[in-house]
Design an enzyme around this catalytic site. Structure first.
Site, PDB file in Angstrom:
ATOM      1  N   ASP A   1      30.848   7.660   3.946  1.00  0.00           N
ATOM      2  CA  ASP A   1      31.554   8.456   2.483  1.00  0.00           C
ATOM      3  C   ASP A   1      30.247   9.791   2.168  1.00  0.00           C
ATOM      4  O   ASP A   1      30.048   9.530   0.848  1.00  0.00           O
ATOM      5  CB  ASP A   1      32.006   7.627   1.292  1.00  0.00           C
ATOM      6  CG  ASP A   1      32.475   8.482   0.303  1.00  0.00           C
ATOM      7  OD1 ASP A   1      32.710   9.316   0.596  1.00  0.00           O
ATOM      8  OD2 ASP A   1      31.746   7.600  -0.732  1.00  0.00           O
TER       9      ASP A   1
ATOM     10  N   ASN B   1      23.756  -0.226   5.746  1.00  0.00           N
ATOM     11  CA  ASN B   1      24.787   0.240   4.772  1.00  0.00           C
ATOM     12  C   ASN B   1      25.476  -0.375   4.921  1.00  0.00           C
ATOM     13  O   ASN B   1      26.554  -0.614   5.966  1.00  0.00           O
ATOM     14  CB  ASN B   1      24.442   1.184   4.280  1.00  0.00           C
ATOM     15  CG  ASN B   1      25.373   1.772   3.045  1.00  0.00           C
ATOM     16  OD1 ASN B   1      25.022   0.920   1.966  1.00  0.00           O
ATOM     17  ND2 ASN B   1      26.842   2.064   3.010  1.00  0.00           N
ATOM     18  N   GLU B   2      26.199  -1.138   4.132  1.00  0.00           N
ATOM     19  CA  GLU B   2      27.664  -2.062   4.338  1.00  0.00           C
ATOM     20  C   GLU B   2      27.819  -2.135   6.372  1.00  0.00           C
ATOM     21  O   GLU B   2      29.666  -1.802   6.319  1.00  0.00           O
ATOM     22  CB  GLU B   2      28.618  -1.297   3.583  1.00  0.00           C
ATOM     23  CG  GLU B   2      28.703  -1.323   2.336  1.00  0.00           C
ATOM     24  CD  GLU B   2      29.048  -1.030   1.044  1.00  0.00           C
ATOM     25  OE1 GLU B   2      30.342  -0.235   1.765  1.00  0.00           O
ATOM     26  OE2 GLU B   2      29.675  -0.978  -0.303  1.00  0.00           O
TER      27      GLU B   2
ATOM     28  N   TYR C   1      31.350  -2.717  -6.967  1.00  0.00           N
ATOM     29  CA  TYR C   1      32.422  -1.596  -8.144  1.00  0.00           C
ATOM     30  C   TYR C   1      33.568  -2.349  -8.281  1.00  0.00           C
ATOM     31  O   TYR C   1      35.300  -2.218  -8.323  1.00  0.00           O
ATOM     32  CB  TYR C   1      33.397  -0.460  -6.521  1.00  0.00           C
ATOM     33  CG  TYR C   1      32.018   0.112  -5.831  1.00  0.00           C
ATOM     34  CD1 TYR C   1      31.533   1.137  -6.777  1.00  0.00           C
ATOM     35  CD2 TYR C   1      31.123  -0.132  -4.780  1.00  0.00           C
ATOM     36  CE1 TYR C   1      30.571   2.222  -7.015  1.00  0.00           C
ATOM     37  CE2 TYR C   1      30.336   0.520  -4.609  1.00  0.00           C
ATOM     38  CZ  TYR C   1      29.598   1.353  -4.971  1.00  0.00           C
ATOM     39  OH  TYR C   1      29.163   2.594  -5.062  1.00  0.00           O
TER      40      TYR C   1
ATOM     41  N   GLU D   1      24.274  -0.984  -5.194  1.00  0.00           N
ATOM     42  CA  GLU D   1      25.067   0.562  -5.870  1.00  0.00           C
ATOM     43  C   GLU D   1      26.230  -0.426  -6.603  1.00  0.00           C
ATOM     44  O   GLU D   1      26.770  -1.390  -7.166  1.00  0.00           O
ATOM     45  CB  GLU D   1      26.251   0.228  -4.745  1.00  0.00           C
ATOM     46  CG  GLU D   1      25.534   1.140  -3.647  1.00  0.00           C
ATOM     47  CD  GLU D   1      26.140   1.888  -2.030  1.00  0.00           C
ATOM     48  OE1 GLU D   1      27.428   2.172  -2.963  1.00  0.00           O
ATOM     49  OE2 GLU D   1      26.229   2.272  -1.212  1.00  0.00           O
TER      50      GLU D   1
END
Ligand code: GCB
Length: 593
Positions: free
Chosen positions: A164, A414-415, A470, A506
């Protein structure tokens, strides 16, 4: 072993090649066959270095270019460099590059965020000029780190990727010509320890040729505190002034080589912060003291220059982090410019240092409405070719950054898709490599919500749990009352199951600066503020949480998507670094105002 950065020393000199180079896009890939390096670039425009080229020209063909881009400049080699070894170094070329000096191909490098260099002594004549040509390629494939895929459309080739942020490319960092003596130091590495008021600095020097290595350690006032001879050793520092968060105290290790008569042959100075890092139970200790991370996942991103390094922007970002009360950040989602880590070293800012491995998760694409994706880990997707590049990325990151006291942890990805044996088979060697190269720092990765405390196949490989969450945004959108208990329950489950420290690496909400609402309304400045405050209430209730890194420090560019309004708006600062309402609220918490 670390690759030494160019520096001016009694035996070394550097010349920066930044400025305007000539530049030409090559969508057809014609230049490699036609030999564009053999002459002045035809039909070229001027392009600043360092910068991404994408936003410099108001033309989608430049912004969305896929393929080769050529840079060229002419350099005069100083006449006084006769007899020296002359090196050409690129601090970064995104994502890969081939370099020619006049007609000779001299270097090739894969990976967009780590440096590479080449000895060009035999290709240059001190006092003369040479043509330096670089072809930079921005294509992402299943094998590249990060990965991506290309598609042929009626409009030509397009590049898709699973991360992203915008796929900026070009010469993002400085380019150097520098000298070393023919017999020279090739690497210096340091590890430090603390025992009460006494510090230790274990050093190792590598060199070419026959000369005697020596080291002198000086404090910040230039006073010698220790010395030693030999390529390896341990220096003792009585009454040590440790490097600590908020106190970027640095010693200087001067490594030198001497000939049989004692004459100086080479000299290189390495800043050293004496500190320790350790994970104990659910605590993260720096110098034996529990440390709580307050800060951000960041990006190297700005209008016009994209990912091009800029000292003005860097210092401004650090000043804003100081203003808001941040003590740390993560280099999401790639290694940052070395100037950034130097600054963090000098100012006592703590860094989680990440590779460029992002977007290795094909399950997540379902969120974007893609149902046609294969499994993440196969030989046709993220497979052994990717893993080879990923291993190399881990090595280059640790080689480059291991001497920085600010760096307290390695983040290998990351992820990533963290489900099943395939994920484990892919990642276990990466964790092992990081630990082998650097046994002194914890290693982790950031976990995505699909991989839960009881199903994540990678968390037990990590020293610390880092989760990106999130609630209130992608899950329970707009509903903080539902989001709060869900977040708390999950964090408690991580703590119970793994007994390791947790950093929420995050969390956040997009907010369009200037959009206001009285009731909870996603995209408003108030909702972003209230969501962050909700997370903070939860963090304060869960002991195992040792860190909060808000996503993101500032708004940043992404590829076009219907969930992105001119980029990702989760910044607490706008892209031009103005505070949203959340910035003031966070400042009150972090500075305890
Ligand atoms: C994430 C990613 C980050 C994205 C962010 C978002 O989990 O790690 O790169 O920008 O979510 O805003 O969706």
């Amino acid at each position: 072993m670390p690759m030494l950065r160019p520096q001016d020393s009694p035996t070394r000199e550097r010349k920066c090649l930044n400025g305007l180079w000539t530049f030409r896009l090559d969508p057809e890939g014609a230049g490699r066959t036609a030999g564009w390096w053999r002459a002045k670039l035809d039909q070229a425009r001027e392009m600043p270095v360092p910068a991404s080229y994408n936003d410099i020209v108001p033309d989608l063909a430049v912004r969305d270019h896929v393929g080769d881009a050529w840079y060229q400049t002419t350099v005069r080699v100083p006449r006084r460099w006769t007899g020296e070894r002359i090196v050409l170094r690129f601090d970064a070329a995104t994502h890969r590059a081939v370099v020619w000096v006049d007609d000779a191909a001299v270097a090739e490098h894969e990976g967009g965020y780590t440096p590479f260099e080449v000895d060009i002594t035999d290709h240059v004549r001190p006092g003369g000029t040479v043509r330096v040509t670089v072809v930079v390629n921005n294509e992402l494939s299943w094998a590249s780190v990060p990965p991506g895929i290309q598609q042929q459309t009626a409009n030509g080739r397009t590049q898709n990727y699973f991360h992203d942020f915008f796929n900026y490319a070009g010469l993002h960092r400085s380019v150097w010509l520098y000298t070393t003596p023919p017999t020279h130091i090739t690497s210096v590495s340091v590890d430090t320890g603390l025992d009460g008021g006494t510090g230790t600095v274990r050093y190792a020097i590598q060199q070419t040729g026959n000369a005697e290595p020596r080291v002198i350690l000086r404090d910040a006032d230039g006073v010698q505190v220790a010395e030693s001879e030999g390529a390896e050793g341990t220096l003792t520092v009585p009454d040590v002034h440790p490097w600590a968060p908020g106190d970027g105290y640095l010693y200087e290790l001067e490594a030198s080589l001497h000939d049989a008569d004692g004459n100086l042959v080479d000299s290189y100075t390495q800043p050293v912060g004496v500190r320790t890092v350790q994970v104990r139970g659910t605590e993260f200790l720096i110098n034996g003291e529990p440390f709580y991370f307050r800060g951000f996942g960041k990006h190297e991103d700005a209008p016009i220059r994209g990912k091009g390094h800029d000292d003005a922007l860097m210092v401004h970002d650090f000043e804003l982090m100081e203003w808001i009360g941040a003590n740390s950040f993560r280099t999401a989602h790639y290694p940052y410019a070395e100037e950034v880590l130097d600054y963090a070293d000098r100012h006592g800012i703590v860094v989680i240092d990440e590779t460029a491995a992002v977007g290795m998760n094909l399950r997540v694409l379902v969120t974007y409405g893609r149902t046609d994706m294969p499994p993440t880990y196969t030989e046709q997707t993220i497979g052994s070719a990717t893993q080879r590049n990923h291993l190399q990325a881990v090595r280059e990151l640790i080689d480059r950054d291991r001497n920085h006291p600010s760096v307290v942890m390695w983040c290998v990805a990351n992820e990533p898709d963290a489900s099943g044996q395939e994920a484990r088979d892919y990642f276990a060697p990466l964790f092992a490599e990081a630990r082998k190269l650097d046994p002194t720092r914890p290693v982790g990765f950031t976990n995505m919500i699909a991989d839960r405390p009881d199903t994540c196949a990678l968390s037990d490989l990590a020293d610390i749990i880092m989760v990106n969450r999130y609630y209130g945004w992608y899950a329970h959108t707009g509903d903080l009352a539902l989001a709060e208990p869900a977040l708390e329950a999950e964090l408690r489950a991580w703590a119970d199951r793994h007994g390791k420290p947790i950093i929420v690496s995050e969390y956040g909400a997009d907010a369009i600066a200037g959009l206001h609402a009285v009731v909870d309304t996603p995209w408003s400045e108030e909702y972003q503020t209230r969501l962050l405050e909700m997370y903070h209430r939860v963090f304060d209730r869960v002991d195992a949480v040792v860190g909060e890194h808000i996503w993101n420090f500032a708004d940043f560019a992404t590829q076009t998507a219907i969930i992105r309004v001119d980029g990702n708006k989760k910044g607490v600062f706008t892209r031009d670094r103005r505070p949203k309402a959340a910035a003031h609220a966070i400042r009150r918490r972090w500075r305890k105002i």
